[in-house]
Design a protein around this motif. Structure first.
Motif, PDB file in Angstrom:
ATOM      1  N   SER A  26       0.812  -1.216   0.000  1.00  0.00           N
ATOM      2  CA  SER A  26       0.000   0.000   0.000  1.00  0.00           C
ATOM      3  C   SER A  26       0.848   1.270   0.000  1.00  0.00           C
ATOM      4  CB  SER A  26      -0.958   0.012   1.186  1.00  0.00           C
ATOM      5  OG  SER A  26      -0.228  -0.027   2.404  1.00  0.00           O
ATOM      6  N   PHE A  29       1.268   3.271  -3.304  1.00  0.00           N
ATOM      7  CA  PHE A  29       0.125   3.869  -3.968  1.00  0.00           C
ATOM      8  C   PHE A  29      -0.349   5.109  -3.225  1.00  0.00           C
ATOM      9  CE2 PHE A  29       0.236  -0.615  -4.936  1.00  0.00           C
ATOM     10  CZ  PHE A  29       0.190  -0.598  -6.312  1.00  0.00           C
ATOM     11  N   ASN A  31      -3.353   6.795  -4.234  1.00  0.00           N
ATOM     12  CA  ASN A  31      -4.784   6.947  -4.487  1.00  0.00           C
ATOM     13  C   ASN A  31      -5.115   8.267  -5.167  1.00  0.00           C
ATOM     14  OD1 ASN A  31      -5.508   4.439  -3.481  1.00  0.00           O
ATOM     15  ND2 ASN A  31      -5.643   5.204  -1.397  1.00  0.00           N
ATOM     16  N   LYS A  32      -4.152   8.842  -5.878  1.00  0.00           N
ATOM     17  CA  LYS A  32      -4.386  10.080  -6.607  1.00  0.00           C
ATOM     18  C   LYS A  32      -4.583   9.821  -8.096  1.00  0.00           C
ATOM     19  CE  LYS A  32      -1.861  12.939  -3.355  1.00  0.00           C
ATOM     20  NZ  LYS A  32      -0.699  13.771  -3.105  1.00  0.00           N
TER      21      LYS A  32
END
Length: 90
Positions: A26, A29, A31-32
Motif C-alpha cells: 500500500s 500507492f 490513491n491520486k
C-alpha cells in the motif's frame, strides 16, 4: 513517489510480486490516480486507397496509423455530439 529508505522505486512487476507473496504494498500507492476503462480490440476493414491516405497522414505527423485512426474517430464523435447538442437547443 518518494524513495523509501534510499532505495530505488520498484517496478510494477516487482510490486506485483510482493503483493502476490502477501507483502503490504500500500505504501507504493497514493490513491491520486484514476482507473482507465478497459480497452477492447476491434477489427475494421479499410480500402487500399484509404490506408494509403492514413499512412501518408501518419508519416506526416510521425505517429502510427492506429494513432491517426483513433484521433479522427474521436474528432468525428466530438462533432457528432456537438451537432446533436445544437439540434436539441432549437
Amino acid at each position: 513517489m518518494k524513495n523509501i529508505a534510499g532505495k530505488t522505486n520498484p517496478s510494477a512487476d516487482e510490486i506485483a510480486e510482493k503483493a502476490a507473496s502477501g507483502e503490504d504494498v500500500s505504501l507504493y500507492f497514493t490513491n491520486k490516480g484514476e482507473m482507465k476503462p478497459a480497452v477492447q480490440r476491434v477489427n475494421v476493414d479499410f480500402g487500399v486507397d484509404m490506408i494509403k491516405e492514413l499512412d501518408a497522414i501518419a508519416k506526416e505527423l510521425n505517429v502510427s496509423r492506429q494513432a491517426v485512426i483513433k484521433l479522427y474517430v474521436r474528432q468525428s464523435l466530438n462533432l457528432h455530439y456537438l451537432a446533436r447538442k445544437g439540434m436539441e437547443s432549437k
